[in-house]
Design an enzyme around this catalytic site. Structure first.
Site, PDB file in Angstrom:
ATOM      1  N   VAL A 198      71.123  29.716  22.077  1.00 13.18           N
ATOM      2  CA  VAL A 198      72.328  28.907  22.307  1.00 13.18           C
ATOM      3  C   VAL A 198      72.643  28.889  23.811  1.00 13.18           C
ATOM      4  O   VAL A 198      72.732  29.949  24.429  1.00 13.18           O
ATOM      5  CB  VAL A 198      73.514  29.493  21.503  1.00 13.18           C
ATOM      6  CG1 VAL A 198      74.798  28.744  21.825  1.00 13.18           C
ATOM      7  CG2 VAL A 198      73.210  29.432  20.009  1.00 13.18           C
ATOM      8  N   GLY A 200      70.556  27.631  25.894  1.00  9.05           N
ATOM      9  CA  GLY A 200      69.237  28.142  26.318  1.00  9.05           C
ATOM     10  C   GLY A 200      68.678  27.444  27.544  1.00  9.05           C
ATOM     11  O   GLY A 200      67.538  27.698  27.928  1.00  9.05           O
ATOM     12  N   ASP A 242      76.900  20.845  21.104  1.00  8.99           N
ATOM     13  CA  ASP A 242      77.987  21.621  21.684  1.00  8.99           C
ATOM     14  C   ASP A 242      78.167  22.888  20.852  1.00  8.99           C
ATOM     15  O   ASP A 242      78.520  22.810  19.665  1.00  8.99           O
ATOM     16  CB  ASP A 242      79.255  20.747  21.661  1.00  8.99           C
ATOM     17  CG  ASP A 242      80.461  21.467  22.239  1.00  8.99           C
ATOM     18  OD1 ASP A 242      80.350  22.677  22.538  1.00  8.99           O
ATOM     19  OD2 ASP A 242      81.510  20.811  22.378  1.00  8.99           O
ATOM     20  N   MET A 243      77.939  24.031  21.473  1.00 11.74           N
ATOM     21  CA  MET A 243      77.984  25.301  20.732  1.00 11.74           C
ATOM     22  C   MET A 243      79.369  25.603  20.163  1.00 11.74           C
ATOM     23  O   MET A 243      79.496  26.426  19.250  1.00 11.74           O
ATOM     24  CB  MET A 243      77.525  26.449  21.631  1.00 11.74           C
ATOM     25  CG  MET A 243      78.397  26.670  22.845  1.00 11.74           C
ATOM     26  SD  MET A 243      77.601  27.810  23.957  1.00 11.74           S
ATOM     27  CE  MET A 243      78.574  27.596  25.435  1.00 11.74           C
ATOM     28  N   LYS A 256      71.875  34.203  26.059  1.00 16.46           N
ATOM     29  CA  LYS A 256      71.544  34.875  27.325  1.00 16.46           C
ATOM     30  C   LYS A 256      72.363  34.266  28.460  1.00 16.46           C
ATOM     31  O   LYS A 256      72.287  33.068  28.711  1.00 16.46           O
ATOM     32  CB  LYS A 256      70.054  34.756  27.636  1.00 16.46           C
ATOM     33  CG  LYS A 256      69.704  35.328  29.003  1.00 16.46           C
ATOM     34  CD  LYS A 256      68.225  35.325  29.289  1.00 16.46           C
ATOM     35  CE  LYS A 256      67.944  35.671  30.733  1.00 16.46           C
ATOM     36  NZ  LYS A 256      68.101  34.550  31.665  1.00 16.46           N
ATOM     37  N   HIS A 260      79.168  35.474  29.391  1.00 23.81           N
ATOM     38  CA  HIS A 260      79.844  35.921  30.630  1.00 23.81           C
ATOM     39  C   HIS A 260      80.508  34.753  31.376  1.00 23.81           C
ATOM     40  O   HIS A 260      81.300  34.971  32.273  1.00 23.81           O
ATOM     41  CB  HIS A 260      78.899  36.713  31.543  1.00 23.81           C
ATOM     42  CG  HIS A 260      77.929  35.896  32.337  1.00 23.81           C
ATOM     43  ND1 HIS A 260      77.374  36.333  33.518  1.00 23.81           N
ATOM     44  CD2 HIS A 260      77.402  34.667  32.127  1.00 23.81           C
ATOM     45  CE1 HIS A 260      76.551  35.424  33.992  1.00 23.81           C
ATOM     46  NE2 HIS A 260      76.544  34.399  33.173  1.00 23.81           N
TER      47      HIS A 260
HETATM   48  N1  SAH Z   1      70.487  30.961  28.627  1.00 21.05           N
HETATM   49  C1  SAH Z   1      70.000  30.332  29.838  1.00 21.05           C
HETATM   50  C2  SAH Z   1      71.072  29.519  30.558  1.00 21.05           C
HETATM   51  C3  SAH Z   1      72.379  30.243  30.785  1.00 21.05           C
HETATM   52  S1  SAH Z   1      73.542  29.266  31.715  1.00 21.05           S
HETATM   53  C4  SAH Z   1      69.423  31.367  30.760  1.00 21.05           C
HETATM   54  O1  SAH Z   1      69.752  32.538  30.684  1.00 21.05           O
HETATM   55  O2  SAH Z   1      68.604  31.022  31.604  1.00 21.05           O
HETATM   56  C5  SAH Z   1      74.607  28.677  30.424  1.00 21.05           C
HETATM   57  C6  SAH Z   1      74.018  27.507  29.683  1.00 21.05           C
HETATM   58  O3  SAH Z   1      74.987  27.088  28.716  1.00 21.05           O
HETATM   59  C7  SAH Z   1      73.714  26.289  30.556  1.00 21.05           C
HETATM   60  O4  SAH Z   1      72.384  25.883  30.340  1.00 21.05           O
HETATM   61  C8  SAH Z   1      74.729  25.254  30.072  1.00 21.05           C
HETATM   62  O5  SAH Z   1      74.249  23.917  30.173  1.00 21.05           O
HETATM   63  C9  SAH Z   1      74.942  25.665  28.625  1.00 21.05           C
HETATM   64  N2  SAH Z   1      76.189  25.172  28.033  1.00 21.05           N
HETATM   65  C10 SAH Z   1      77.402  25.065  28.634  1.00 21.05           C
HETATM   66  N3  SAH Z   1      78.315  24.581  27.761  1.00 21.05           N
HETATM   67  C11 SAH Z   1      77.655  24.377  26.588  1.00 21.05           C
HETATM   68  C12 SAH Z   1      78.057  23.887  25.303  1.00 21.05           C
HETATM   69  N4  SAH Z   1      79.336  23.536  25.079  1.00 21.05           N
HETATM   70  N5  SAH Z   1      77.140  23.824  24.310  1.00 21.05           N
HETATM   71  C13 SAH Z   1      75.842  24.198  24.539  1.00 21.05           C
HETATM   72  N6  SAH Z   1      75.406  24.675  25.743  1.00 21.05           N
HETATM   73  C14 SAH Z   1      76.299  24.769  26.751  1.00 21.05           C
END
Ligand code: SAH
Length: 356
Positions: A198, A200, A242-243, A256, A260
């Site tokens: 999620v 990702g 959208d999560m 991941k 935070h």
């Molecule tokens: N897990 C990845 C990216 C972390 S950054 C890594 O560790 O490399 C956080 C990610 O959450 C970004 O890719 C961003 O586009 C995504 N994100 C932000 N809001 C979101 C939402 N509402 N639904 C799904 N993804 C989302």
């Protein structure tokens, strides 16, 4: 004032000067990256002397003394190593600069490589909001990033494609480090037939896991502009969504460096959606979180420093925070989970396994 009092005063002065001038570390690092010094040393194939570095950088030899001083500082700060090389013949040995484990992470073409990560942090899109940190305490916006641009970080990424791309690449470069540890934590993933990563990003971690576990169906859920153009493979699928609304069902969920970036309320919502997504697997399902756990008592200051930098970055750029174990536990219980296990395996980051 007695001499002890004066000693303390001067110690305080040095400490204050160190804090005042901390930006010099950042600017020197930035300069070394922009000049391509890690790449030059790497392609030289052995430690490089100052005259050869001057030549490779194509700078006026009259500037050698200035470059020497920059390199002296960068050696002192641990970015480069100083060593001796043979001058040939009967002449003495000559000083030369080598890569340290730290600057090896900045060599292009090397994996893992954190150059993009550094550039995304130095970029004005992310550095300008710091100028409004003080003002923000008296303003209504969610964070200094909002004060600067009038929109949130994720929306900004979709509106400034150049920065959005750099940021996503930065996250990929951060995830490149995962390659080194996935094999060491196979048991964490074993027995899982499906996993949704999620938030990702570009799928760097999910790709590593899908290759390591060909029988596991992996899905990356992220925002549409992040995953457009990415090709599915046999067991890796990209889903735009959208999560906060829906997370596809799976045996396990990976989060991941996502939680935070969010407030406690938002984290509980994401965790509740994650719990729903793994509900088909009953008690066997789990949520895996890779994130920072602040532990000032047990961690060495070298580890706490970057953890606290990340915490402030989350405050300035998004609405998140880095959390202590008790803060994580509170989120898990509020979201209806019954237990968790923390394994500190990724340097700054820990693996938090959370059970329904
Ligand atoms: N897990 C990845 C990216 C972390 S950054 C890594 O560790 O490399 C956080 C990610 O959450 C970004 O890719 C961003 O586009 C995504 N994100 C932000 N809001 C979101 C939402 N509402 N639904 C799904 N993804 C989302």
């Amino acid at each position: 004032m007695d001499s002890r009092g004066a000693g303390e005063l001067f110690q305080a002065q040095s400490h204050l000067y160190k804090l005042i001038f901390s930006f010099i570390s950042t600017m020197s690092l930035k300069t070394a990256i922009n000049l391509g010094i890690p790449d030059i040393i790497h392609s030289h194939g052995q430690p490089i002397t100052l005259p050869k570095l001057v030549l490779a950088l194509q700078i006026d030899p009259a500037k050698s003394g200035f470059l020497y001083r920059l390199m002296r500082f960068l050696v002192h700060s641990g970015l480069f190593l100083k060593t001796k090389v043979d001058k040939g013949g009967k002449e003495e040995e000559e000083e030369a600069y080598d890569l340290s484990p730290c600057s090896r992470l900045l060599v292009n073409g090397n994996a893992p490589n954190l150059t993009c990560f550094a550039q995304s942090v130095f970029h004005p899109a992310l550095s300008d909001p710091w100028k409004l940190l003080g003002d923000w305490f008296y303003r209504e916006e969610q964070n200094p990033f909002h004060c600067t641009y009038g929109i949130g970080f994720w929306e900004y990424g979709s509106q400034d494609p150049e920065y959005g791309k750099l940021y996503n690449e930065a996250m990929v470069s951060d995830s490149g480090m995962m390659n080194l540890v996935i094999r060491d934590c196979r048991s964490v993933f074993e027995g899982m037939q499906s996993m949704v990563d999620v938030g990702g990003g570009k799928g760097a971690v999910a790709r590593i896991i899908s290759e390591e576990f060909p029988n596991m169906k992996c899905t990356v859920l992220d925002l549409p502009h992040v995953i457009e153009d990415l090709q599915d493979t046999e067991n890796l699928k990209f889903v735009a969504g959208d999560m906060f609304h829906h997370i596809p069902p799976a045996d396990s969920i990976l989060l991941k460096l996502v939680l935070h970036a969010y407030s406690d309320e938002d984290c509980v919502r994401i965790l509740e959606k994650s719990r729903e997504a793994i509900s088909g697997k009953g008690k066997e399902g789990k949520v895996m979180i890779i994130d920072i756990v602040i532990n000032e008592k047990e961690d060495k200051p070298e580890l706490t420093d970057p953890k606290l930098y990340f915490d402030l970055l989350m405050m300035v750029a998004v609405t998140g925070r880095e959390r202590e174990e008790r803060e994580w536990k509170k989120l898990f219980l509020e979201a209806g989970f019954s237990g968790y296990k923390i394994t500190p395996i990724f340097g700054l980051r820990s693996l938090l396994e959370v059970y329904p």
